[in-house]
Write a protein that holds these residues in place. Structure first.
Motif, PDB file in Angstrom:
ATOM      1  N   GLY A  70      -3.910  15.619  -5.498  1.00 57.43           N
ATOM      2  CA  GLY A  70      -4.712  14.951  -4.483  1.00 57.43           C
ATOM      3  C   GLY A  70      -5.852  14.164  -5.098  1.00 57.43           C
ATOM      4  N   GLY A  71      -6.668  13.607  -4.239  1.00 62.51           N
ATOM      5  CA  GLY A  71      -7.801  12.817  -4.702  1.00 62.51           C
ATOM      6  C   GLY A  71      -7.615  11.339  -4.476  1.00 62.51           C
ATOM      7  N   GLY A  72      -6.336  10.874  -4.395  1.00 65.77           N
ATOM      8  CA  GLY A  72      -6.041   9.501  -4.044  1.00 65.77           C
ATOM      9  C   GLY A  72      -6.799   8.470  -4.863  1.00 65.77           C
ATOM     10  N   ALA A  73      -7.440   7.536  -4.151  1.00 66.65           N
ATOM     11  CA  ALA A  73      -8.126   6.408  -4.791  1.00 66.65           C
ATOM     12  C   ALA A  73      -9.215   6.882  -5.748  1.00 66.65           C
ATOM     13  CB  ALA A  73      -8.723   5.497  -3.723  1.00 66.65           C
ATOM     14  N   TYR A  74      -9.889   7.995  -5.408  1.00 62.39           N
ATOM     15  CA  TYR A  74     -10.945   8.521  -6.282  1.00 62.39           C
ATOM     16  C   TYR A  74     -10.390   8.875  -7.656  1.00 62.39           C
ATOM     17  CZ  TYR A  74     -13.723  12.227  -8.416  1.00 62.39           C
ATOM     18  OH  TYR A  74     -14.396  13.017  -9.320  1.00 62.39           O
ATOM     19  N   MET A  75      -9.295   9.623  -7.675  1.00 58.19           N
ATOM     20  CA  MET A  75      -8.723  10.049  -8.950  1.00 58.19           C
ATOM     21  C   MET A  75      -8.173   8.862  -9.740  1.00 58.19           C
ATOM     22  SD  MET A  75      -9.274  13.247  -9.189  1.00 58.19           S
ATOM     23  CE  MET A  75      -8.251  13.601 -10.607  1.00 58.19           C
ATOM     24  N   VAL A  76      -7.506   7.927  -9.046  1.00 63.51           N
ATOM     25  CA  VAL A  76      -6.921   6.770  -9.730  1.00 63.51           C
ATOM     26  C   VAL A  76      -8.010   5.923 -10.373  1.00 63.51           C
ATOM     27  CG1 VAL A  76      -5.586   4.664  -9.418  1.00 63.51           C
ATOM     28  CG2 VAL A  76      -4.951   6.722  -8.165  1.00 63.51           C
ATOM     29  N   ALA A  77      -9.049   5.598  -9.577  1.00 65.48           N
ATOM     30  CA  ALA A  77     -10.125   4.742 -10.092  1.00 65.48           C
ATOM     31  C   ALA A  77     -10.899   5.441 -11.200  1.00 65.48           C
ATOM     32  CB  ALA A  77     -11.060   4.354  -8.945  1.00 65.48           C
ATOM     33  N   LYS A  78     -11.162   6.731 -11.042  1.00 69.82           N
ATOM     34  CA  LYS A  78     -11.941   7.470 -12.039  1.00 69.82           C
ATOM     35  C   LYS A  78     -11.207   7.537 -13.376  1.00 69.82           C
ATOM     36  CE  LYS A  78     -14.085  12.027 -12.755  1.00 69.82           C
ATOM     37  NZ  LYS A  78     -13.134  12.693 -13.632  1.00 69.82           N
ATOM     38  N   GLU A  79      -9.913   7.789 -13.336  1.00 68.30           N
ATOM     39  CA  GLU A  79      -9.156   7.954 -14.574  1.00 68.30           C
ATOM     40  C   GLU A  79      -8.882   6.625 -15.268  1.00 68.30           C
ATOM     41  OE1 GLU A  79      -4.661   9.264 -15.567  1.00 68.30           O
ATOM     42  OE2 GLU A  79      -5.898  10.844 -14.701  1.00 68.30           O
TER      43      GLU A  79
ATOM     44  N   LEU B 280       0.828  -1.214   0.000  1.00 68.60           N
ATOM     45  CA  LEU B 280       0.000   0.000   0.000  1.00 68.60           C
ATOM     46  C   LEU B 280       0.857   1.257   0.000  1.00 68.60           C
ATOM     47  CD1 LEU B 280      -2.807  -1.035   2.519  1.00 68.60           C
ATOM     48  CD2 LEU B 280      -3.058  -0.691   0.059  1.00 68.60           C
ATOM     49  N   ILE B 281       1.916   1.255   0.792  1.00 73.64           N
ATOM     50  CA  ILE B 281       2.809   2.420   0.846  1.00 73.64           C
ATOM     51  C   ILE B 281       3.442   2.663  -0.523  1.00 73.64           C
ATOM     52  CG2 ILE B 281       4.937   3.343   1.824  1.00 73.64           C
ATOM     53  CD1 ILE B 281       2.618   3.473   3.756  1.00 73.64           C
ATOM     54  N   LEU B 282       3.938   1.594  -1.166  1.00 72.26           N
ATOM     55  CA  LEU B 282       4.529   1.742  -2.500  1.00 72.26           C
ATOM     56  C   LEU B 282       3.499   2.237  -3.505  1.00 72.26           C
ATOM     57  CD1 LEU B 282       6.750  -1.491  -2.703  1.00 72.26           C
ATOM     58  CD2 LEU B 282       7.535   0.886  -2.488  1.00 72.26           C
ATOM     59  N   SER B 283       2.289   1.696  -3.414  1.00 70.82           N
ATOM     60  CA  SER B 283       1.234   2.086  -4.346  1.00 70.82           C
ATOM     61  C   SER B 283       0.859   3.552  -4.173  1.00 70.82           C
ATOM     62  CB  SER B 283       0.007   1.205  -4.147  1.00 70.82           C
ATOM     63  OG  SER B 283      -1.055   1.645  -4.967  1.00 70.82           O
ATOM     64  N   TYR B 284       0.627   3.956  -2.930  1.00 75.20           N
ATOM     65  CA  TYR B 284       0.210   5.343  -2.702  1.00 75.20           C
ATOM     66  C   TYR B 284       1.350   6.327  -2.937  1.00 75.20           C
ATOM     67  CZ  TYR B 284      -4.503   4.261  -1.241  1.00 75.20           C
ATOM     68  OH  TYR B 284      -5.819   3.867  -1.250  1.00 75.20           O
TER      69      TYR B 284
ATOM     70  N   SER C 269      -2.232  10.708   0.519  1.00 72.33           N
ATOM     71  CA  SER C 269      -2.400  10.872  -0.933  1.00 72.33           C
ATOM     72  C   SER C 269      -3.609  11.733  -1.266  1.00 72.33           C
ATOM     73  CB  SER C 269      -2.547   9.508  -1.603  1.00 72.33           C
ATOM     74  OG  SER C 269      -3.768   8.885  -1.249  1.00 72.33           O
ATOM     75  N   ASN C 270      -4.569  11.835  -0.347  1.00 70.68           N
ATOM     76  CA  ASN C 270      -5.723  12.698  -0.570  1.00 70.68           C
ATOM     77  C   ASN C 270      -5.419  14.163  -0.249  1.00 70.68           C
ATOM     78  OD1 ASN C 270      -7.627  10.795  -1.438  1.00 70.68           O
ATOM     79  ND2 ASN C 270      -8.047  10.143   0.651  1.00 70.68           N
TER      80      ASN C 270
ATOM     81  N   ALA D 194      -8.485  15.001   5.565  1.00 71.21           N
ATOM     82  CA  ALA D 194      -8.651  14.389   4.241  1.00 71.21           C
ATOM     83  C   ALA D 194     -10.045  14.589   3.656  1.00 71.21           C
ATOM     84  CB  ALA D 194      -8.334  12.895   4.331  1.00 71.21           C
ATOM     85  N   PHE D 195     -11.097  14.579   4.492  1.00 74.11           N
ATOM     86  CA  PHE D 195     -12.478  14.710   3.996  1.00 74.11           C
ATOM     87  C   PHE D 195     -12.680  15.993   3.187  1.00 74.11           C
ATOM     88  CE2 PHE D 195     -16.846  16.086   4.250  1.00 74.11           C
ATOM     89  CZ  PHE D 195     -17.602  14.939   4.113  1.00 74.11           C
TER      90      PHE D 195
END
Length: 609
Positions: A91-100, A77-81, A235-236, A320-321
């Motif tokens: 920013g945006g983290g998982a949201y931006m990655v999944a959306k794109e 997870l650390i390497l991924s983030y 990441s967020n 983060a929120f």
């Protein structure tokens, strides 16, 4: 008065060019964004032992390989983030990655899961910290809900004061907790190495265990992975870092991963070596501390810092929120006010919304949020899984230099995360089924908001090829509702006559005598404005006035003219004076707001005494 109270609570407004001064350095960011992840050391190892308790204490040696599995997932997870931070520096983290990389709906699932998770983070963390306080001071137990609400309010106010100020205050408890855990681990390991720790309190590694199964081990592993909540927060929140933000965020993430890995592995090993068993009356960390130090000052220092870190874990959500809500609002999936900075340059609407929803959750569950912890875990691991999958797709599509090791790291992380999600749903379905309701509901709401903003954009968009100079203004018919001959009406009529020569004053009378008296005074006043009087048999102003406006509107539509209603309105000097006057003007305005193609203007008249 309200302004003075606001200044006292959150401080003076900051200029826009002071934004860089509100950015976080690595040490402050580590404290404010890692409190959730680091606090999980207090309950993550315990969750592993609880999962193994089903087959007895002899199975506790399995906590070591399970702990190693958690560390492997942490590293992935650390390497991924870290890769996500450099790939998505805004920013945006998982949201931006999944959306794109996976598509709109996957991005919204990740974003919605994280938003719900941050609300749960605050509610669960504060409730857990409150339990620690009321356990130490039992007579406060009856006030636990009030205490939890007050804690949320205090943390909300601290965050409204700005990142730098809140981080400065909240950093001390976080680093004190790290110090306490380091002292506990080093002293415990010293006792182990010098032979002062009990050598036979634990089962030997490899001891056969009757009744152990892969299913039970996976369940214990998934429970122990609760120690990884909050890993994604950095990441967020990349925009909150000082420049260069991505580099500083990546270094902070590595620092957090190393500290979390050291603390988690140290507590797991010592709990195994000292033969610590979960207890309903005492936490594993408390039991371990008392076994190593006894009930002395060091023990109480560890317990106090643990209670503080559990409360302050909520601050990760507050950091983060708002930024995740900003990214969603920027993409038109959340209300636009979430993109607006407040007086102290933070996204105040996000901070206030999170505080409010967390308080509602605490009150709804009466401070007993233990049943929400599995849902909390699912809310974390769904975005974890989607972000890992998104990065896999990204590496396969782009294939940059050195992409294969990155792909392998993400692939391992994705497989483990999906496994954990599946285990959660199989073993704790009665506690996590709500995720199957809430997440689709949140995604549906995102789509409705997005659809509204697209519709608004289509209707407001101007074609610049159609020059404004070519558009001829329509004739304007002005209607002025009047209640009598007053200074307010006089001011409104003067304003109306400045807009158009076609002005109609409308008076609604409740009796023929009222109408006759008004017409006589109007003629005497010589306004130069036509007066239309309407008789209301049922003493209603709105009904006859609305019918008259509708009639004028119908005729003007045919003639291609515009109808403007000019509303006279007086404002009292003191707020309570307004309750001494009728509010017919409010009813008329409420009616006009719903009518299409009617312009409404209010002419204010302010009383001086």
């Amino acid at each position: 008065m309200a302004s003075k109270v606001k200044r006292l609570l959150i401080g003076r407004p900051l200029k826009s060019n002071e934004a860089q001064e509100q950015k976080l350095n690595k040490l402050k960011a580590l404290a404010i964004l890692s409190s959730d992840a680091l606090s999980s050391v207090a309950y993550g190892p315990e969750q592993i032992l609880i999962g193994l308790t089903a087959v007895g204490a002899i199975a506790y040696w399995y906590s070591l390989p399970i702990g190693i599995g958690v560390l492997i997932l942490l590293a992935a997870l650390i390497l991924s983030y870290r890769q996500i931070i450099f790939a998505y520096p805004h920013g945006g983290g998982a949201y931006m990655v999944a959306k794109e990389n996976l598509g709109e709906n996957f991005g919204l699932v990740a974003g919605g899961s994280l938003l719900v998770d941050y609300i749960l983070t605050v509610a669960v963390s504060v409730s857990s910290g409150t339990d620690a306080i009321t356990s130490a001071v039992p007579f406060l137990h009856q006030y636990s809900i009030l205490i939890a609400v007050l804690i949320v309010v205090i943390i909300t106010l601290l965050n409204l004061r700005g990142l730098t100020e809140s981080a400065t205050i909240l950093a001390y408890p976080v680093y004190l907790f790290i110090l306490a855990m380091v002292i506990l681990i080093i002293f415990g390991l010293f006792q182990v190495l010098t032979g002062h720790a009990p050598a036979h309190a634990h089962p030997a590694i490899g001891t056969p265990v009757a009744g152990i199964s892969l299913f039970l081990l996976l369940k214990a592993f998934s429970s122990g992975c609760s120690a990884l909540t909050g890993v994604e927060a950095i990441s967020n929140a990349i925009p909150n870092f000082k420049k260069p933000a991505p580099k500083n965020a990546a270094i902070t993430l590595i620092m957090m991963g190393c500290i979390l890995g050291f603390l988690f592995s140290g507590i797991v090993f010592l709990a195994y070596w000292y033969g610590i068993s979960p207890s309903a009356n005492q936490t594993v960390l408390s039991n371990l501390s008392s076994s190593i130090f006894g009930r002395n000052v060091v023990y109480f220092f560890i317990q106090a810092t643990t209670a503080l870190i559990l409360v302050l874990a909520a601050n990760t959500g507050f950091s983060a929120f708002p930024l995740l809500a900003y990214n969603l609002a920027r993409d038109k999936y959340m209300p636009r006010p979430f993109t607006v900075r407040g007086d102290r340059l933070g996204y105040s609407n996000g901070i206030i919304t999170l505080g409010f929803l967390s308080i509602l959750l605490i009150i709804a569950f009466e401070g007993n949020t233990e049943n929400l912890i599995p849902l909390y875990g699912v809310g974390v691991f769904i975005p974890f899984s989607l972000s890992q999958t998104g990065m896999i797709v990204k590496w396969i599509k782009t294939r940059p230099k050195g992409w294969v090791p990155k792909l392998i790291a993400n692939l391992i992380g994705a497989l483990i995360c999906y496994l954990i999600v599946i285990i959660f749903f199989i073993t704790k379905f009665e506690k996590v089924w709500m995720a199957l309701v809430f997440i689709p509901l949140v995604v549906f709401l995102f789509h409705k908001i997005h659809k509204h903003y697209l519709a608004v954009g289509d209707q407001l968009r101007v074609d610049l090829s159609h020059h404004l100079n070519d558009i001829k203004p329509k004739e304007n018919v002005i209607i002025v509702p009047v209640a009598g001959i007053t200074k307010v009406v006089e001011q409104s009529l003067v304003y109306a006559k400045s807009l158009s020569d076609n002005v109609i004053a409308v008076y609604v009378g409740f009796s023929p005598e009222d109408i006759e008296r008004m017409e006589k005074q109007w003629n005497e006043w010589q306004t130069g404005v036509r007066l239309v009087t309407l008789h209301s048999l049922y003493r209603s102003v709105l009904s006859p006035l609305s019918k008259f406006i509708d009639t004028v509107k119908y005729k003007t539509d045919q003639a291609g003219a515009t109808v403007t209603v000019v509303m006279p309105q007086f404002y009292t000097k003191k707020w309570w004076h307004s309750f001494l006057h009728n509010q017919s003007g409010l009813l008329i305005r409420a009616y006009l707001v719903r009518k299409k193609n009617i312009v409404m203007a209010t002419v204010p008249y302010r009383f001086k005494k």
